[in-house]
Enzyme design. Structure first.
Site, mmCIF file in Angstrom:
data_model
loop_
_atom_site.group_PDB
_atom_site.id
_atom_site.type_symbol
_atom_site.label_atom_id
_atom_site.label_comp_id
_atom_site.label_asym_id
_atom_site.label_seq_id
_atom_site.Cartn_x
_atom_site.Cartn_y
_atom_site.Cartn_z
ATOM 1 N NE ARG A 115 -2.241 0.849 3.719
ATOM 2 C CZ ARG A 115 -3.096 0.493 4.671
ATOM 3 N NH1 ARG A 115 -4.395 0.645 4.482
ATOM 4 N NH2 ARG A 115 -2.658 -0.035 5.784
ATOM 5 N NE ARG A 152 -1.623 2.964 7.917
ATOM 6 C CZ ARG A 152 -2.816 2.430 8.107
ATOM 7 N NH1 ARG A 152 -3.826 2.757 7.286
ATOM 8 N NH2 ARG A 152 -3.033 1.590 9.075
HETATM 9 P P1 AP5 Z 1 -7.228 0.060 2.345
HETATM 10 O O1 AP5 Z 1 -8.436 0.542 1.659
HETATM 11 O O2 AP5 Z 1 -6.198 1.056 2.741
HETATM 12 O O3 AP5 Z 1 -7.624 -0.884 3.588
HETATM 13 P P2 AP5 Z 1 -8.250 -0.534 5.004
HETATM 14 O O4 AP5 Z 1 -9.348 -1.505 5.248
HETATM 15 O O5 AP5 Z 1 -8.552 0.912 5.100
HETATM 16 O O6 AP5 Z 1 -7.023 -0.957 5.912
HETATM 17 P P3 AP5 Z 1 -6.278 -0.200 7.093
HETATM 18 O O7 AP5 Z 1 -4.900 -0.797 7.179
HETATM 19 O O8 AP5 Z 1 -6.371 1.281 6.957
HETATM 20 O O9 AP5 Z 1 -7.096 -0.680 8.301
HETATM 21 P P4 AP5 Z 1 -6.666 -0.705 9.732
HETATM 22 O O10 AP5 Z 1 -7.965 -0.978 10.320
HETATM 23 O O11 AP5 Z 1 -5.587 -1.635 10.104
HETATM 24 O O12 AP5 Z 1 -5.954 0.747 9.962
HETATM 25 P P5 AP5 Z 1 -6.482 2.045 10.626
HETATM 26 O O13 AP5 Z 1 -5.863 3.190 9.940
HETATM 27 O O14 AP5 Z 1 -7.952 2.010 10.767
HETATM 28 O O15 AP5 Z 1 -6.561 -1.051 1.401
HETATM 29 C C1 AP5 Z 1 -5.344 -1.702 1.740
HETATM 30 C C2 AP5 Z 1 -4.514 -1.959 0.458
HETATM 31 O O16 AP5 Z 1 -5.188 -2.934 -0.333
HETATM 32 C C3 AP5 Z 1 -4.352 -0.719 -0.432
HETATM 33 O O17 AP5 Z 1 -3.067 -0.727 -1.002
HETATM 34 C C4 AP5 Z 1 -5.430 -0.908 -1.518
HETATM 35 O O18 AP5 Z 1 -5.042 -0.308 -2.764
HETATM 36 C C5 AP5 Z 1 -5.516 -2.417 -1.635
HETATM 37 N N1 AP5 Z 1 -6.878 -2.891 -1.944
HETATM 38 C C6 AP5 Z 1 -8.048 -2.406 -1.462
HETATM 39 N N2 AP5 Z 1 -9.105 -3.113 -1.945
HETATM 40 C C7 AP5 Z 1 -8.568 -4.071 -2.748
HETATM 41 C C8 AP5 Z 1 -9.144 -5.126 -3.542
HETATM 42 N N3 AP5 Z 1 -10.477 -5.326 -3.604
HETATM 43 N N4 AP5 Z 1 -8.296 -5.925 -4.244
HETATM 44 C C9 AP5 Z 1 -6.929 -5.724 -4.183
HETATM 45 N N5 AP5 Z 1 -6.334 -4.751 -3.454
HETATM 46 C C10 AP5 Z 1 -7.143 -3.935 -2.744
HETATM 47 O O19 AP5 Z 1 -5.866 1.925 12.087
HETATM 48 C C11 AP5 Z 1 -4.473 2.024 12.304
HETATM 49 C C12 AP5 Z 1 -4.167 1.898 13.796
HETATM 50 O O20 AP5 Z 1 -4.796 2.978 14.503
HETATM 51 C C13 AP5 Z 1 -4.686 0.627 14.486
HETATM 52 O O21 AP5 Z 1 -3.778 -0.432 14.361
HETATM 53 C C14 AP5 Z 1 -4.836 1.113 15.924
HETATM 54 O O22 AP5 Z 1 -3.582 1.169 16.578
HETATM 55 C C15 AP5 Z 1 -5.336 2.534 15.747
HETATM 56 N N6 AP5 Z 1 -6.796 2.627 15.685
HETATM 57 C C16 AP5 Z 1 -7.548 3.126 14.642
HETATM 58 N N7 AP5 Z 1 -8.863 3.083 14.939
HETATM 59 C C17 AP5 Z 1 -8.962 2.552 16.185
HETATM 60 C C18 AP5 Z 1 -10.058 2.240 17.025
HETATM 61 N N8 AP5 Z 1 -11.334 2.466 16.634
HETATM 62 N N9 AP5 Z 1 -9.789 1.696 18.234
HETATM 63 C C19 AP5 Z 1 -8.530 1.473 18.658
HETATM 64 N N10 AP5 Z 1 -7.442 1.734 17.899
HETATM 65 C C20 AP5 Z 1 -7.647 2.274 16.675
HETATM 66 MG MG MG Z 2 -7.845 2.530 6.289
#
Ligand code: AP5
Ligand code: MG
Ligand code: ZN
Length: 210
Positions: free
Chosen positions: A124, A158
């Protein structure tokens, strides 16, 4: 009360990728706790500093911090007609807190098997100009290094997008977040979409739900 939507799924499921489409269809703003925490980290606020260690190791940030962040976000004027939650709630305690401050119309779960997650996350990159999400193999920019959306050449990766941290994030997902599926099923809010197909097809499946 205006209703909100939750976009649910494991790390790398495609929540951020699909959010733009949902925002255009519904007009509800995207509220991504991950993006908010990264912005706080980038700005060097005390909240960002508190969250840093958890995020870098792939663990969930404590519920009180996240719930406080959401409560504050929902007071902004653009949230008055409901929002699109991306990556929130992630624990039962967060879902319970949310049930007191917002009404939900649906929880859309993007289902992707664990075996696909590492390759998705490790390939990504995102645009520093507009936050568009790309992938080295599955969704590259049309011209190398130039955003299709805004022409920015500032591409970012990231800090938590490495294989070790992804495994911790997946464990956190299965232990703390996946139980929410049943919680929302019991409330008749849970709808699943096959996320293991190309990006446009996932988008079409989500549009049918909306
Ligand atoms: P993308 O669309 O970026 O995926 P995503 O579901 O948004 O994944 P994230 O990694 O952002 O989710 P996350 O939940 O781990 O992170 P977050 O930022 O929320 O797609 C991923 C990749 O795949 C891209 O390269 C895309 O191009 C590709 N792709 C997409 N669809 C595809 C398809 N159909 N086929 C092929 N490729 C595809 O959280 C980060 C951190 O913040 C957490 O670890 C935690 O420490 C903290 N945090 C955030 N929210 C909370 C919460 N509510 N509670 C506690 N901690 C939290
Ligand atoms: Mg995300
Ligand atoms: Zn861009």
């Amino acid at each position: 009360m205006a209703s909100s939507i939750v976009l649910f799924g494991p790390p790398g499921a495609g929540k951020g990728t699909q959010a733009g489409n949902i925002v255009s269809i519904t007009g509800k703003p995207q509220v991504s706790t991950g993006d908010m925490l990264r912005a706080a980290l980038g700005a060097g606020t005390s909240l960002g500093l508190e969250a840093k260690g958890y995020m870098e190791s792939g663990q969930l940030v404590p519920d009180e911090i996240i719930i406080g962040l959401i409560e504050e976000r929902l007071t902004l004027p653009d949230a008055s007609d409901g929002v699109l939650f991306d990556g929130f709630p992630r624990t039962i305690a967060q879902a319970e807190a949310l049930s007191h401050i917002a009404q939900l119309s649906v929880v859309i779960a993007i289902e992707v098997p664990d075996s696909r997650i590492v390759e998705r996350i490790c390939g990504r990159y995102t645009c520093g100009g507009c936050a568009a999400v790309y992938h080295d193999t599955f969704n590259p920019t049309s011209a190398a290094g130039v955003c299709d959306n805004c022409d920015s050449t500032e591409m970012k990766r990231r800090a938590d997008d490495n294989e070790d941290t992804v495994r911790t994030r997946l464990t956190a997902y299965h232990e703390q977040t996946a139980p929410l599926a049943d919680w929302y099923r019991q409330r008749d809010l849970f709808v699943t979409v096959d996320g293991d197909q190309d990006i446009q097809k996932v988008g079409q499946a989500i549009a049918l739900v909306l």
